[in-house]
Design a protein around this motif. Structure first.
Motif, short mmCIF file in Angstrom:
data_model
loop_
_atom_site.label_atom_id
_atom_site.label_comp_id
_atom_site.label_asym_id
_atom_site.label_seq_id
_atom_site.Cartn_x
_atom_site.Cartn_y
_atom_site.Cartn_z
N PHE A 15 0.81 -1.22 0.00
CA PHE A 15 0.00 0.00 0.00
C PHE A 15 0.84 1.27 0.00
N LEU A 16 1.81 1.37 0.90
CA LEU A 16 2.59 2.61 1.02
C LEU A 16 3.44 2.90 -0.21
N ASN A 17 3.67 1.90 -1.06
CA ASN A 17 4.42 2.13 -2.29
C ASN A 17 3.70 3.09 -3.23
N ASP A 18 2.38 3.14 -3.12
CA ASP A 18 1.58 3.92 -4.05
C ASP A 18 0.96 5.17 -3.43
N VAL A 19 1.51 5.63 -2.32
CA VAL A 19 1.04 6.88 -1.71
C VAL A 19 2.03 7.98 -2.04
N TRP A 20 1.53 9.05 -2.62
CA TRP A 20 2.33 10.24 -2.91
C TRP A 20 2.09 11.24 -1.80
N PRO A 46 17.30 29.18 25.89
CA PRO A 46 18.30 29.84 25.03
C PRO A 46 18.89 31.07 25.73
N ASP A 47 20.17 31.34 25.46
CA ASP A 47 20.82 32.49 26.10
C ASP A 47 20.82 33.72 25.21
N HIS A 48 20.25 33.60 24.02
CA HIS A 48 20.12 34.77 23.16
C HIS A 48 18.91 34.60 22.25
N CYS A 49 18.45 35.70 21.69
CA CYS A 49 17.30 35.70 20.80
C CYS A 49 17.74 36.29 19.47
N LEU A 50 17.42 35.61 18.40
CA LEU A 50 17.77 36.06 17.07
C LEU A 50 16.54 36.68 16.43
N GLN A 51 16.61 37.94 16.01
CA GLN A 51 15.47 38.60 15.40
C GLN A 51 15.61 38.54 13.89
N ARG A 52 14.48 38.36 13.23
CA ARG A 52 14.43 38.27 11.78
C ARG A 52 13.40 39.26 11.25
N PRO A 53 13.54 39.68 9.98
CA PRO A 53 12.51 40.55 9.41
C PRO A 53 11.18 39.80 9.33
N LEU A 54 10.09 40.55 9.42
CA LEU A 54 8.77 39.95 9.39
C LEU A 54 8.48 39.32 8.05
N HIS A 55 8.84 39.99 6.95
CA HIS A 55 8.55 39.49 5.61
C HIS A 55 9.82 39.43 4.79
N SER A 56 10.52 38.35 4.88
CA SER A 56 11.75 38.16 4.13
C SER A 56 11.43 37.73 2.70
N THR A 57 12.32 38.06 1.77
CA THR A 57 12.19 37.57 0.41
C THR A 57 12.25 36.05 0.46
N LYS A 58 11.36 35.42 -0.30
CA LYS A 58 11.26 33.96 -0.21
C LYS A 58 10.88 33.37 -1.55
N CYS A 59 11.03 32.07 -1.63
CA CYS A 59 10.44 31.28 -2.70
C CYS A 59 9.75 30.09 -2.03
N THR A 60 8.72 29.60 -2.68
CA THR A 60 7.95 28.50 -2.11
C THR A 60 7.99 27.33 -3.09
N ALA A 61 8.44 26.19 -2.59
CA ALA A 61 8.57 24.98 -3.41
C ALA A 61 7.53 23.96 -2.97
N TRP A 62 7.09 23.13 -3.92
CA TRP A 62 6.15 22.04 -3.66
C TRP A 62 6.74 20.77 -4.26
N VAL A 63 6.63 19.66 -3.54
CA VAL A 63 7.04 18.35 -4.06
C VAL A 63 6.03 17.29 -3.63
N ALA A 64 6.09 16.17 -4.33
CA ALA A 64 5.39 14.95 -3.91
C ALA A 64 6.42 13.83 -3.95
N MET A 65 6.38 12.97 -2.93
CA MET A 65 7.34 11.86 -2.82
C MET A 65 6.59 10.55 -2.62
N SER A 66 7.14 9.51 -3.20
CA SER A 66 6.66 8.15 -2.95
C SER A 66 7.83 7.21 -3.15
N LYS A 67 7.56 5.93 -3.04
CA LYS A 67 8.60 4.93 -3.33
C LYS A 67 9.11 5.09 -4.75
N HIS A 68 8.27 5.62 -5.62
CA HIS A 68 8.61 5.76 -7.04
C HIS A 68 9.53 6.95 -7.31
#
Length: 184
Positions: A15-20, A46-68
Protein backbone atom coordinates in the motif's frame (compact mmCIF):
# COMPACT_ATOMS: atom_id res chain seq x y z
CA UNK A 1 -3.63 8.08 11.42
CA UNK A 2 -0.83 5.64 12.26
CA UNK A 3 -3.38 2.94 13.02
CA UNK A 4 -5.10 3.59 9.68
CA UNK A 5 -1.74 3.22 7.87
CA UNK A 6 -1.04 -0.02 9.77
CA UNK A 7 -4.48 -1.40 8.90
CA UNK A 8 -4.02 -0.52 5.22
CA UNK A 9 -0.60 -2.18 5.08
CA UNK A 10 -2.04 -5.28 6.81
CA UNK A 11 -4.63 -5.46 3.99
CA UNK A 12 -2.05 -4.72 1.28
CA UNK A 13 1.65 -4.89 2.19
CA UNK A 14 2.48 -2.76 -0.89
CA UNK A 15 0.00 0.00 0.00
CA UNK A 16 2.59 2.61 1.02
CA UNK A 17 4.42 2.13 -2.29
CA UNK A 18 1.58 3.92 -4.05
CA UNK A 19 1.04 6.88 -1.71
CA UNK A 20 2.33 10.24 -2.91
CA UNK A 21 3.07 12.45 0.10
CA UNK A 22 3.03 16.14 -0.79
CA UNK A 23 4.00 19.37 0.88
CA UNK A 24 5.28 22.86 0.23
CA UNK A 25 7.94 24.84 2.06
CA UNK A 26 9.19 28.41 2.09
CA UNK A 27 12.86 29.13 1.54
CA UNK A 28 13.58 32.60 2.94
CA UNK A 29 16.65 34.63 2.03
CA UNK A 30 16.93 35.70 5.65
CA UNK A 31 17.72 32.07 6.45
CA UNK A 32 14.77 31.92 8.86
CA UNK A 33 13.26 28.44 9.17
CA UNK A 34 9.54 28.03 9.88
CA UNK A 35 9.38 26.96 13.51
CA UNK A 36 6.12 25.09 12.88
CA UNK A 37 8.04 22.66 10.67
CA UNK A 38 11.30 22.51 12.60
CA UNK A 39 11.32 22.13 16.36
CA UNK A 40 14.50 21.90 18.40
CA UNK A 41 14.44 20.74 22.01
CA UNK A 42 17.10 21.54 24.57
CA UNK A 43 17.42 21.04 28.30
CA UNK A 44 18.31 24.70 28.95
CA UNK A 45 16.63 27.95 27.88
CA UNK A 46 18.30 29.84 25.03
CA UNK A 47 20.82 32.49 26.10
CA UNK A 48 20.12 34.77 23.16
CA UNK A 49 17.30 35.70 20.80
CA UNK A 50 17.77 36.06 17.07
CA UNK A 51 15.47 38.60 15.40
CA UNK A 52 14.43 38.27 11.78
CA UNK A 53 12.51 40.55 9.41
CA UNK A 54 8.77 39.95 9.39
CA UNK A 55 8.55 39.49 5.61
CA UNK A 56 11.75 38.16 4.13
CA UNK A 57 12.19 37.57 0.41
CA UNK A 58 11.26 33.96 -0.21
CA UNK A 59 10.44 31.28 -2.70
CA UNK A 60 7.95 28.50 -2.11
CA UNK A 61 8.57 24.98 -3.41
CA UNK A 62 6.15 22.04 -3.66
CA UNK A 63 7.04 18.35 -4.06
CA UNK A 64 5.39 14.95 -3.91
CA UNK A 65 7.34 11.86 -2.82
CA UNK A 66 6.66 8.15 -2.95
CA UNK A 67 8.60 4.93 -3.33
CA UNK A 68 8.61 5.76 -7.04
CA UNK A 69 10.61 8.97 -6.53
CA UNK A 70 10.05 12.70 -6.29
CA UNK A 71 7.84 14.79 -8.53
CA UNK A 72 8.74 18.46 -8.48
CA UNK A 73 9.85 20.80 -7.22
CA UNK A 74 7.25 23.17 -8.54
CA UNK A 75 7.52 26.82 -7.57
CA UNK A 76 4.75 29.18 -6.55
CA UNK A 77 5.87 32.10 -8.71
CA UNK A 78 4.52 34.39 -11.41
CA UNK A 79 5.84 34.82 -14.97
CA UNK A 80 8.51 37.20 -13.65
CA UNK A 81 9.70 34.54 -11.17
CA UNK A 82 8.39 36.48 -8.15
CA UNK A 83 7.05 34.43 -5.28
CA UNK A 84 3.27 34.16 -5.09
CA UNK A 85 1.00 33.42 -2.17
CA UNK A 86 -0.27 29.85 -2.11
CA UNK A 87 -3.98 30.10 -2.82
CA UNK A 88 -6.52 27.79 -4.47
CA UNK A 89 -5.76 28.99 -8.00
CA UNK A 90 -2.00 28.57 -7.59
CA UNK A 91 -2.46 25.25 -5.79
CA UNK A 92 -4.49 23.91 -8.72
CA UNK A 93 -1.81 25.06 -11.17
CA UNK A 94 0.77 23.01 -9.25
CA UNK A 95 -1.61 20.03 -8.96
CA UNK A 96 -2.14 20.11 -12.74
CA UNK A 97 1.64 19.94 -13.28
CA UNK A 98 1.88 17.10 -10.77
CA UNK A 99 -0.95 15.15 -12.43
CA UNK A 100 0.71 15.46 -15.84
CA UNK A 101 4.10 14.38 -14.43
CA UNK A 102 2.48 11.44 -12.62
CA UNK A 103 1.05 10.30 -15.96
CA UNK A 104 4.56 10.31 -17.45
CA UNK A 105 6.00 8.06 -14.72
CA UNK A 106 7.02 4.67 -16.11
CA UNK A 107 5.33 1.65 -14.60
CA UNK A 108 2.78 3.70 -12.65
CA UNK A 109 -0.95 3.38 -13.10
CA UNK A 110 -2.47 6.68 -11.91
CA UNK A 111 -5.71 4.82 -11.10
CA UNK A 112 -3.86 2.90 -8.35
CA UNK A 113 -2.04 5.83 -6.77
CA UNK A 114 -3.04 7.56 -3.53
CA UNK A 115 -2.45 11.25 -2.86
CA UNK A 116 -1.79 12.82 0.55
CA UNK A 117 -1.80 16.48 1.40
CA UNK A 118 -2.02 18.49 4.61
CA UNK A 119 -5.00 20.56 5.63
CA UNK A 120 -3.82 23.99 4.50
CA UNK A 121 -6.74 26.16 3.43
CA UNK A 122 -5.87 26.27 -0.32
CA UNK A 123 -5.62 22.46 -0.40
CA UNK A 124 -9.03 21.86 1.12
CA UNK A 125 -11.07 24.48 -0.70
CA UNK A 126 -14.15 23.04 -2.42
CA UNK A 127 -12.57 23.66 -5.83
CA UNK A 128 -9.28 21.93 -4.94
CA UNK A 129 -10.94 18.93 -3.32
CA UNK A 130 -13.35 18.50 -6.25
CA UNK A 131 -10.40 18.51 -8.66
CA UNK A 132 -8.46 15.98 -6.56
CA UNK A 133 -11.45 13.68 -5.95
CA UNK A 134 -11.99 13.45 -9.72
CA UNK A 135 -8.44 12.17 -10.13
CA UNK A 136 -8.04 10.19 -6.88
CA UNK A 137 -11.53 8.84 -6.12
CA UNK A 138 -11.44 7.04 -2.77
CA UNK A 139 -7.64 7.48 -2.72
CA UNK A 140 -7.26 10.96 -1.26
CA UNK A 141 -5.83 11.52 2.21
CA UNK A 142 -6.50 15.08 3.36
CA UNK A 143 -8.52 17.18 5.73
CA UNK A 144 -12.23 17.01 4.88
CA UNK A 145 -11.70 13.57 3.30
CA UNK A 146 -11.98 9.96 4.35
CA UNK A 147 -9.42 9.21 5.63
CA UNK A 148 -8.81 12.60 7.16
CA UNK A 149 -5.15 13.57 7.45
CA UNK A 150 -4.02 13.92 11.06
CA UNK A 151 -3.34 17.58 11.83
CA UNK A 152 0.08 18.56 13.18
CA UNK A 153 1.68 15.33 11.99
CA UNK A 154 4.82 16.26 10.04
CA UNK A 155 6.48 13.07 11.24
CA UNK A 156 4.08 11.09 8.99
CA UNK A 157 4.80 13.15 5.87
CA UNK A 158 7.99 12.39 3.93
CA UNK A 159 8.80 15.94 2.78
CA UNK A 160 8.23 17.35 6.29
CA UNK A 161 10.00 14.49 8.03
CA UNK A 162 13.14 14.54 5.93
CA UNK A 163 13.32 16.42 2.63
CA UNK A 164 12.77 20.05 3.68
CA UNK A 165 15.28 19.88 6.52
CA UNK A 166 17.89 18.26 4.29
CA UNK A 167 17.38 20.82 1.51
CA UNK A 168 17.37 23.82 3.84
CA UNK A 169 20.59 22.62 5.49
CA UNK A 170 22.19 22.59 2.04
CA UNK A 171 20.64 25.84 0.77
CA UNK A 172 21.48 27.88 3.87
CA UNK A 173 25.02 26.55 4.33
CA UNK A 174 26.29 29.31 1.99
CA UNK A 175 24.14 32.01 3.63
CA UNK A 176 22.19 33.14 0.51
CA UNK A 177 21.25 36.80 0.28
CA UNK A 178 19.22 38.88 -2.13
CA UNK A 179 21.42 40.78 -4.55
CA UNK A 180 21.04 44.60 -4.55
CA UNK A 181 19.67 44.52 -8.10
CA UNK A 182 17.07 41.77 -7.61
CA UNK A 183 13.46 42.52 -6.82
CA UNK A 184 11.05 40.66 -4.61
Amino acid sequence: MCQWFCDKTDEDPDFLNDVWFSDEAHFLLSGHVNSKNNIFWDSTPPDHCLQRPLHSTKCTAWVAMSKHGIIGPYWFEDDNEHSMTVNTEHDLQVMTKFWAALGRQRGINRAEQWFQQDGATPHISNESLTWLRQRFPDRLISRRCDPEWAPHSPDLNLPDFYLWGYLKDNVYINNPRQSPTSRQ
